[in-house]
Design a protein around this motif. Structure first.
Motif, PDB file in Angstrom:
ATOM      1  N   TRP A   1      19.703  42.018  70.221  1.00 47.66           N
ATOM      2  CA  TRP A   1      18.950  41.505  71.361  1.00 47.66           C
ATOM      3  C   TRP A   1      17.494  41.941  71.261  1.00 47.66           C
ATOM      4  O   TRP A   1      17.200  43.050  70.844  1.00 47.66           O
ATOM      5  N   ARG A   2      16.591  41.061  71.669  1.00 46.43           N
ATOM      6  CA  ARG A   2      15.166  41.385  71.758  1.00 46.43           C
ATOM      7  C   ARG A   2      14.737  41.272  73.215  1.00 46.43           C
ATOM      8  O   ARG A   2      15.066  40.302  73.890  1.00 46.43           O
ATOM      9  N   ARG A   3      13.991  42.281  73.644  1.00 53.65           N
ATOM     10  CA  ARG A   3      13.474  42.224  75.008  1.00 53.65           C
ATOM     11  C   ARG A   3      12.282  41.281  75.033  1.00 53.65           C
ATOM     12  O   ARG A   3      11.329  41.452  74.276  1.00 53.65           O
ATOM     13  N   THR A   4      12.333  40.291  75.917  1.00 50.19           N
ATOM     14  CA  THR A   4      11.247  39.316  76.018  1.00 50.19           C
ATOM     15  C   THR A   4      10.375  39.542  77.237  1.00 50.19           C
ATOM     16  O   THR A   4       9.276  38.991  77.320  1.00 50.19           O
ATOM     17  N   LEU A   5      10.868  40.358  78.197  1.00 53.00           N
ATOM     18  CA  LEU A   5      10.089  40.619  79.399  1.00 53.00           C
ATOM     19  C   LEU A   5      10.520  41.938  80.018  1.00 53.00           C
ATOM     20  O   LEU A   5      11.714  42.209  80.141  1.00 53.00           O
ATOM     21  N   LEU A   6       9.530  42.743  80.415  1.00 49.59           N
ATOM     22  CA  LEU A   6       9.746  43.934  81.234  1.00 49.59           C
ATOM     23  C   LEU A   6       8.830  43.813  82.437  1.00 49.59           C
ATOM     24  O   LEU A   6       7.618  43.610  82.284  1.00 49.59           O
ATOM     25  N   VAL A   7       9.405  43.933  83.631  1.00 47.81           N
ATOM     26  CA  VAL A   7       8.613  43.964  84.862  1.00 47.81           C
ATOM     27  C   VAL A   7       8.811  45.351  85.461  1.00 47.81           C
ATOM     28  O   VAL A   7       9.932  45.739  85.801  1.00 47.81           O
ATOM     29  N   GLU A   8       7.716  46.118  85.569  1.00 48.52           N
ATOM     30  CA  GLU A   8       7.763  47.479  86.100  1.00 48.52           C
ATOM     31  C   GLU A   8       7.715  47.466  87.635  1.00 48.52           C
ATOM     32  O   GLU A   8       7.468  46.426  88.256  1.00 48.52           O
ATOM     33  N   ALA A   9       7.915  48.635  88.228  1.00 46.59           N
ATOM     34  CA  ALA A   9       7.930  48.773  89.687  1.00 46.59           C
ATOM     35  C   ALA A   9       6.636  48.282  90.331  1.00 46.59           C
ATOM     36  O   ALA A   9       6.650  47.724  91.430  1.00 46.59           O
ATOM     37  N   ASP A  10       5.500  48.456  89.636  1.00 45.98           N
ATOM     38  CA  ASP A  10       4.211  48.042  90.202  1.00 45.98           C
ATOM     39  C   ASP A  10       3.906  46.564  89.973  1.00 45.98           C
ATOM     40  O   ASP A  10       2.837  46.083  90.308  1.00 45.98           O
ATOM     41  N   GLY A  11       4.860  45.853  89.353  1.00 43.30           N
ATOM     42  CA  GLY A  11       4.667  44.430  89.094  1.00 43.30           C
ATOM     43  C   GLY A  11       4.050  44.121  87.747  1.00 43.30           C
ATOM     44  O   GLY A  11       3.948  42.946  87.370  1.00 43.30           O
ATOM     45  N   SER A  12       3.606  45.145  87.013  1.00 44.91           N
ATOM     46  CA  SER A  12       3.034  44.892  85.691  1.00 44.91           C
ATOM     47  C   SER A  12       4.106  44.333  84.758  1.00 44.91           C
ATOM     48  O   SER A  12       5.286  44.655  84.873  1.00 44.91           O
ATOM     49  N   ARG A  13       3.651  43.470  83.831  1.00 41.66           N
ATOM     50  CA  ARG A  13       4.573  42.768  82.941  1.00 41.66           C
ATOM     51  C   ARG A  13       4.235  43.088  81.493  1.00 41.66           C
ATOM     52  O   ARG A  13       3.074  43.151  81.129  1.00 41.66           O
ATOM     53  N   ASP A  14       5.280  43.255  80.686  1.00 44.62           N
ATOM     54  CA  ASP A  14       5.119  43.509  79.251  1.00 44.62           C
ATOM     55  C   ASP A  14       5.967  42.493  78.504  1.00 44.62           C
ATOM     56  O   ASP A  14       7.186  42.442  78.680  1.00 44.62           O
ATOM     57  N   THR A  15       5.307  41.678  77.692  1.00 48.89           N
ATOM     58  CA  THR A  15       6.027  40.716  76.852  1.00 48.89           C
ATOM     59  C   THR A  15       5.752  40.956  75.376  1.00 48.89           C
ATOM     60  O   THR A  15       6.268  40.226  74.533  1.00 48.89           O
ATOM     61  N   GLY A  16       4.963  41.986  75.053  1.00 52.45           N
ATOM     62  CA  GLY A  16       4.543  42.179  73.669  1.00 52.45           C
ATOM     63  C   GLY A  16       5.162  43.346  72.924  1.00 52.45           C
ATOM     64  O   GLY A  16       5.128  43.382  71.699  1.00 52.45           O
ATOM     65  N   THR A  17       5.738  44.331  73.624  1.00 56.83           N
ATOM     66  CA  THR A  17       6.307  45.491  72.947  1.00 56.83           C
ATOM     67  C   THR A  17       7.577  45.091  72.217  1.00 56.83           C
ATOM     68  O   THR A  17       8.442  44.406  72.777  1.00 56.83           O
TER      69      THR A  17
END
Length: 195
Positions: A12-28
């Motif tokens: 599996w590859r992570r395509t999206l992380l949404v943190e508690a503050d609403g920030s989004r990570d799609t590149g890690t």
């Protein structure tokens, strides 16, 4: 709809992380290789963990037997399907992750929990992919790779210097060696182990 662990076998590859503050990570680059219950998870430089995945209703908990980071709160998330995407929502932390499965065979599928005098290791194979993780007093590794014939080549690792390295696991009389000086005792085995 709640998945079962058996439905999660694969890479599996992570395509999206949404943190508690609403920030989004799609590149890690975050990858999770799930076997029958054992898993290996690589999260970029210096980060990763491996161990057992357990399920209680819709809550999945990743028990970290090998971890390159200091211990934190229990790693548990509520899992559900959104089409082909596996959605994880944190139980002990406020986050949401989306996971997409890579195509490829899921057989053979097996895992080994390993121990030596001062170290713990996990070796997982799913189809043409493998995950290798260990932690001792002085060293550790979390890597994923591809099995091609008899060669096991690392393609992703928490240690970038390991990418491209070939490992050659050898199994004899209840012990495993993986190109190092450690002789691993098999503590637990799942699936039909074939090297």
């Amino acid at each position: 709809m709640t998945p079962l662990i058996a439905e999660c076998t694969g890479l599996w590859r992570r395509t999206l992380l949404v943190e508690a503050d609403g920030s989004r990570d799609t590149g890690t680059n975050v990858q999770w290789l799930q076997g029958i219950s054992m898993f290996v998870d690589v999260r970029g430089p210096g980060e990763g963990f491996a161990g057992h995945l357990d399920q209680r209703l819709d809550v999945f908990e990743w028990t970290r037997l090998v971890d390159l980071q200091p211990p934190g709160p229990p790693d548990a998330g509520r899992m559900s399907w959104a089409g082909e995407v596996l959605v994880e929502v944190g139980v002990h932390a406020d986050y949401s992750e989306h996971w997409e499965r890579e195509s490829g065979p899921t057989q053979p599928c097996w895992g080994l929990l390993l121990a030596s005098d001062d170290a713990t290791g996990v070796l997982v194979r799913v189809g043409e992919r493998f995950g290798w993780a260990y932690r001792s007093a002085g060293a550790g590794e979390i890597s994923l790779g591809v099995v091609d014939g008899t060669g096991w080549q690392i393609t992703d690792s928490a240690d970038a210097r390991r990418v491209g390295a070939v490992v050659s696991p050898r199994l004899t009389s209840g012990q495993l060696r993986v190109d190092d000086d450690i002789t691993w005792q098999i503590q637990e085995s799942e699936g039909s182990v074939t090297l």
